[in-house]
Design a protein around this motif. Structure first.
Motif, PDB file in Angstrom:
ATOM      1  N   ILE A 429       0.860  -1.182   0.000  1.00 49.98           N
ATOM      2  CA  ILE A 429       0.000   0.000   0.000  1.00 49.98           C
ATOM      3  C   ILE A 429       0.897   1.233   0.000  1.00 49.98           C
ATOM      4  O   ILE A 429       1.814   1.349   0.828  1.00 49.98           O
ATOM      5  CB  ILE A 429      -0.933   0.040   1.224  1.00 49.98           C
ATOM      6  CG1 ILE A 429      -1.822  -1.195   1.280  1.00 49.98           C
ATOM      7  CG2 ILE A 429      -1.805   1.294   1.185  1.00 49.98           C
ATOM      8  CD1 ILE A 429      -2.785  -1.210   2.445  1.00 49.98           C
ATOM      9  N   ASP A 430       0.627   2.163  -0.936  1.00 52.24           N
ATOM     10  CA  ASP A 430       1.404   3.399  -1.027  1.00 52.24           C
ATOM     11  C   ASP A 430       0.559   4.563  -0.528  1.00 52.24           C
ATOM     12  O   ASP A 430      -0.634   4.691  -0.868  1.00 52.24           O
ATOM     13  CB  ASP A 430       1.827   3.659  -2.479  1.00 52.24           C
ATOM     14  CG  ASP A 430       2.746   2.560  -3.006  1.00 52.24           C
ATOM     15  OD1 ASP A 430       3.637   2.130  -2.247  1.00 52.24           O
ATOM     16  OD2 ASP A 430       2.557   2.134  -4.167  1.00 52.24           O
ATOM     17  N   PHE A 431       1.166   5.404   0.313  1.00 53.46           N
ATOM     18  CA  PHE A 431       0.500   6.573   0.867  1.00 53.46           C
ATOM     19  C   PHE A 431       1.209   7.836   0.364  1.00 53.46           C
ATOM     20  O   PHE A 431       2.446   7.939   0.470  1.00 53.46           O
ATOM     21  CB  PHE A 431       0.551   6.567   2.393  1.00 53.46           C
ATOM     22  CG  PHE A 431      -0.220   5.433   3.023  1.00 53.46           C
ATOM     23  CD1 PHE A 431      -1.525   5.629   3.436  1.00 53.46           C
ATOM     24  CD2 PHE A 431       0.367   4.187   3.199  1.00 53.46           C
ATOM     25  CE1 PHE A 431      -2.241   4.594   4.037  1.00 53.46           C
ATOM     26  CE2 PHE A 431      -0.338   3.156   3.786  1.00 53.46           C
ATOM     27  CZ  PHE A 431      -1.644   3.352   4.197  1.00 53.46           C
ATOM     28  N   CYS A 432       0.445   8.781  -0.161  1.00 52.07           N
ATOM     29  CA  CYS A 432       0.988  10.082  -0.549  1.00 52.07           C
ATOM     30  C   CYS A 432       0.195  11.180   0.129  1.00 52.07           C
ATOM     31  O   CYS A 432      -1.045  11.129   0.176  1.00 52.07           O
ATOM     32  CB  CYS A 432       0.905  10.276  -2.074  1.00 52.07           C
ATOM     33  SG  CYS A 432       2.036   9.229  -3.007  1.00 52.07           S
ATOM     34  N   ILE A 433       0.909  12.172   0.672  1.00 46.66           N
ATOM     35  CA  ILE A 433       0.256  13.301   1.332  1.00 46.66           C
ATOM     36  C   ILE A 433       0.403  14.537   0.447  1.00 46.66           C
ATOM     37  O   ILE A 433       1.509  14.850  -0.030  1.00 46.66           O
ATOM     38  CB  ILE A 433       0.881  13.563   2.714  1.00 46.66           C
ATOM     39  CG1 ILE A 433       0.660  12.349   3.634  1.00 46.66           C
ATOM     40  CG2 ILE A 433       0.265  14.812   3.349  1.00 46.66           C
ATOM     41  CD1 ILE A 433       1.308  12.505   5.002  1.00 46.66           C
ATOM     42  N   VAL A 471      -4.361   6.994  -0.925  1.00 46.05           N
ATOM     43  CA  VAL A 471      -4.004   5.621  -0.570  1.00 46.05           C
ATOM     44  C   VAL A 471      -4.206   4.737  -1.793  1.00 46.05           C
ATOM     45  O   VAL A 471      -5.322   4.645  -2.338  1.00 46.05           O
ATOM     46  CB  VAL A 471      -4.879   5.104   0.593  1.00 46.05           C
ATOM     47  CG1 VAL A 471      -4.503   3.676   0.941  1.00 46.05           C
ATOM     48  CG2 VAL A 471      -4.742   6.019   1.813  1.00 46.05           C
ATOM     49  N   LYS A 472      -3.115   4.087  -2.231  1.00 47.02           N
ATOM     50  CA  LYS A 472      -3.205   3.205  -3.396  1.00 47.02           C
ATOM     51  C   LYS A 472      -2.773   1.793  -3.015  1.00 47.02           C
ATOM     52  O   LYS A 472      -1.626   1.566  -2.640  1.00 47.02           O
ATOM     53  CB  LYS A 472      -2.321   3.706  -4.533  1.00 47.02           C
ATOM     54  CG  LYS A 472      -2.468   2.870  -5.811  1.00 47.02           C
ATOM     55  CD  LYS A 472      -1.577   3.375  -6.925  1.00 47.02           C
ATOM     56  CE  LYS A 472      -1.828   2.586  -8.210  1.00 47.02           C
ATOM     57  NZ  LYS A 472      -1.733   1.124  -8.040  1.00 47.02           N
ATOM     58  N   LYS A 473      -3.750   0.872  -3.086  1.00 49.49           N
ATOM     59  CA  LYS A 473      -3.451  -0.532  -2.862  1.00 49.49           C
ATOM     60  C   LYS A 473      -3.043  -1.148  -4.182  1.00 49.49           C
ATOM     61  O   LYS A 473      -3.630  -0.848  -5.224  1.00 49.49           O
ATOM     62  CB  LYS A 473      -4.679  -1.242  -2.284  1.00 49.49           C
ATOM     63  CG  LYS A 473      -5.104  -0.680  -0.928  1.00 49.49           C
ATOM     64  CD  LYS A 473      -6.381  -1.329  -0.401  1.00 49.49           C
ATOM     65  CE  LYS A 473      -6.761  -0.709   0.930  1.00 49.49           C
ATOM     66  NZ  LYS A 473      -8.033  -1.259   1.475  1.00 49.49           N
ATOM     67  N   GLU A 474      -2.031  -1.981  -4.150  1.00 50.94           N
ATOM     68  CA  GLU A 474      -1.456  -2.570  -5.356  1.00 50.94           C
ATOM     69  C   GLU A 474      -2.547  -3.192  -6.223  1.00 50.94           C
ATOM     70  O   GLU A 474      -3.344  -4.014  -5.760  1.00 50.94           O
ATOM     71  CB  GLU A 474      -0.429  -3.632  -4.952  1.00 50.94           C
ATOM     72  CG  GLU A 474       0.391  -4.154  -6.119  1.00 50.94           C
ATOM     73  CD  GLU A 474       1.477  -5.113  -5.646  1.00 50.94           C
ATOM     74  OE1 GLU A 474       2.360  -5.441  -6.438  1.00 50.94           O
ATOM     75  OE2 GLU A 474       1.438  -5.526  -4.462  1.00 50.94           O
ATOM     76  N   SER A 477      -7.156   1.415  -7.951  1.00 55.16           N
ATOM     77  CA  SER A 477      -7.074   2.845  -8.119  1.00 55.16           C
ATOM     78  C   SER A 477      -6.921   3.516  -6.763  1.00 55.16           C
ATOM     79  O   SER A 477      -7.426   3.014  -5.755  1.00 55.16           O
ATOM     80  CB  SER A 477      -8.327   3.382  -8.813  1.00 55.16           C
ATOM     81  OG  SER A 477      -8.480   2.800 -10.106  1.00 55.16           O
ATOM     82  N   PRO A 478      -6.222   4.667  -6.716  1.00 55.05           N
ATOM     83  CA  PRO A 478      -6.028   5.353  -5.422  1.00 55.05           C
ATOM     84  C   PRO A 478      -7.339   5.944  -4.903  1.00 55.05           C
ATOM     85  O   PRO A 478      -8.235   6.277  -5.688  1.00 55.05           O
ATOM     86  CB  PRO A 478      -4.999   6.429  -5.753  1.00 55.05           C
ATOM     87  CG  PRO A 478      -5.126   6.660  -7.227  1.00 55.05           C
ATOM     88  CD  PRO A 478      -5.507   5.349  -7.832  1.00 55.05           C
TER      89      PRO A 478
END
Length: 485
Positions: A429-433, A471-474, A477-478
């Motif tokens: 899981i990728d998190f971007c702020i 939040v983007k789960k592999e 879509s985010p």
């Protein structure tokens, strides 16, 4: 002198009146019938094995007294009552043994038991796997004082018990009578299954279900004198009743009741081997017994602190000035302690020694556990009789937590952001702020292994304002979530 005479008269009246109080055991909602062949086979077994070792039933004896520890029966009175009980059940090869110390419950608010409130007592003081007996100064049912009652076979074994009024403990037969109910016997005058005829027609299915207990019009002091039936009642066919005034399960005067019939003893023996086989046969019991005062399910509704409540019941030791170690662990397996999330010392209080409430800080590992396991005296600091410590297993429910699948908490945040997610996805899981204008601030990556997960982003040096967490789960879509600093 006149005052003493008055006291003696009142004492005699009270004891005579108490002797007439009836049993409060109710007819069963369901009843186990054994066919005649099985009953007869059991009679043969009992007659051939009378001298063999008895089947021991371990008893937890609870005596209710006032706050000062008074108003309860004396020890010798209890011993005499149990001596008579064991003599009555000896032909059935059953023996009752009080295990450990008597549990004295010194609480003046409990001196009178309303029968309808019995589960309030059993839920707090019953010990699993033993025969729980309670002695109360007074028992009342429908505003009438009764000598006692018992819970018949069937239903929840954890709430089963026998209840006896102190004044009836040593009248020769009440304890024996109520124990008969505990093993499934009905009153000899029972009509729940139909009215029994004097002629032995369908006697194995009507009345009390036994053909060797004569039809009974309901005995009492009004139709019994000197342990002889003096009534003139007749059944529906016009036959005069000839009841057995000596049967333990009748309503004859208490001192007249001295025996069970052969079929009654066979029935007790069969129930002992079936419905009542859950009771321990040896006194190898925990030094402390722990019970949940209510539901055994702990519902986690937020990520805040929560309470675990339990009652400690004194059992095999007397000293309540000792400190006990308590440990609470998490487990996904029924028989495993797992991760310790709480440990402390507790000191039972003589004035309020049973009930405890412990506040537990939320632990992220709760999200993937199934049980809390509470262990008292986990370090075995108390000199123990049987080297056993009881534990309490509580189920974990996350149902209310799952109403929101993914969210940020707390919101607004300070310098730490926590993100909770619940779904079947596992992987990266990728998190971007981003700030509210879409300007990139920072990014983070985590691996999700379980359905439940909390991901923590710490040491956030953000200015006050509105932000977006993407939040983007592999493979998906985010999704965007707003939060405030």
């Amino acid at each position: 002198m006149k005052y003493i005479f008055y006291i003696l008269i009142m004492f005699f009246f009270f004891n005579y009146a108490y002797a007439q109080y009836e049993c409060g055991t109710e007819p069963p909602k369901s009843y186990t019938f054994f066919d005649n062949n099985k009953i007869q086979d059991e009679i043969d077994i009992l007659q051939n094995t009378f001298r063999s070792s008895p089947r021991v039933y371990i008893v937890s004896l609870n005596v209710i007294r006032d706050n000062q520890g008074e108003n309860g029966p004396k020890k010798y009175e209890i011993e005499n009552a149990f001596s008579r009980l064991n003599s009555a059940y000896a032909p059935i090869n059953i023996e009752f043994q009080i295990c450990g110390n008597i549990n004295y419950i010194d609480n003046s608010s409990l001196l009178t038991l309303e029968k309808k409130d019995r589960t309030k007592i059993t839920s707090k003081y019953n010990i699993n796997g033993v025969l729980n007996i309670y002695l109360f100064p007074e028992i009342v049912s429908n505003k009438k004082r009764i000598c006692g009652f018992a819970l018949l076979p069937g239903g929840d074994i954890n709430t089963k018990a026998v209840f006896i009024s102190d004044g009836c403990l040593n009248n020769n037969s009440t304890l024996i009578h109520e124990m008969g109910h505990f093993f499934g016997l009905l009153h000899t005058h029972e009509t729940y299954h139909g009215i029994e005829q004097v002629a032995r027609i369908n006697c194995d299915k009507l009345g009390d279900g036994f053909c060797d207990t004569p039809a009974d019009p309901k005995l009492s002091s009004s139709n019994t004198s000197n342990c002889r039936y003096t009534g003139n009642e007749h059944d529906a066919s016009g036959n005069k009743y000839k009841p057995d005034v000596n049967n333990f399960m009748s309503y004859a005067p208490k001192n007249c009741r001295i025996h069970f019939s052969n079929e009654q003893m066979a029935y007790i023996s069969l129930i002992a081997k079936q419905e009542n086989d859950y009771i321990n046969s040896n006194c190898d019991l925990p030094d402390l017994s722990i019970k949940a005062p209510g539901s055994k399910v702990i519902s986690i509704e937020s990520f805040k602190d929560f309470d675990i409540e339990f009652d400690i019941l004194k059992y095999n030791f007397n000293d309540f000035n000792d400190t006990f170690t308590i440990k609470i662990g998490l487990s996904s397996l029924y028989n495993s302690f797992g991760k310790t999330i709480y440990t402390n010392k507790i000191l039972p209080n003589k004035k309020n020694r049973n009930s405890f409430k412990i506040t537990i800080p939320f632990d992220q590992n709760i999200l993937n556990a199934k049980y809390f396991l509470v262990i008292i005296d986990a370090n075995e600091e108390i000199e123990e009789q049987n080297e056993l410590n009881n534990s309490l297993r509580l189920n974990i429910s996350l149902d209310k937590l799952h109403k929101d699948i993914d969210f940020i908490f707390p919101n607004p945040i300070k310098n730490k952001l926590s993100f909770y997610t619940y779904d079947s996805f596992t992987g990266q899981i990728d998190f971007c702020i981003y700030d509210i204008n879409g300007k990139f601030v920072n990014e983070y990556s985590f691996i999700k292994y379980d359905k439940n997960a909390i991901f923590n982003i710490e040491n956030l040096e953000l200015k006050n304002g509105m932000y977006i967490l993407s939040v983007k789960k592999e493979g998906e879509s985010p999704k965007n979530y707003k939060f405030v600093k």
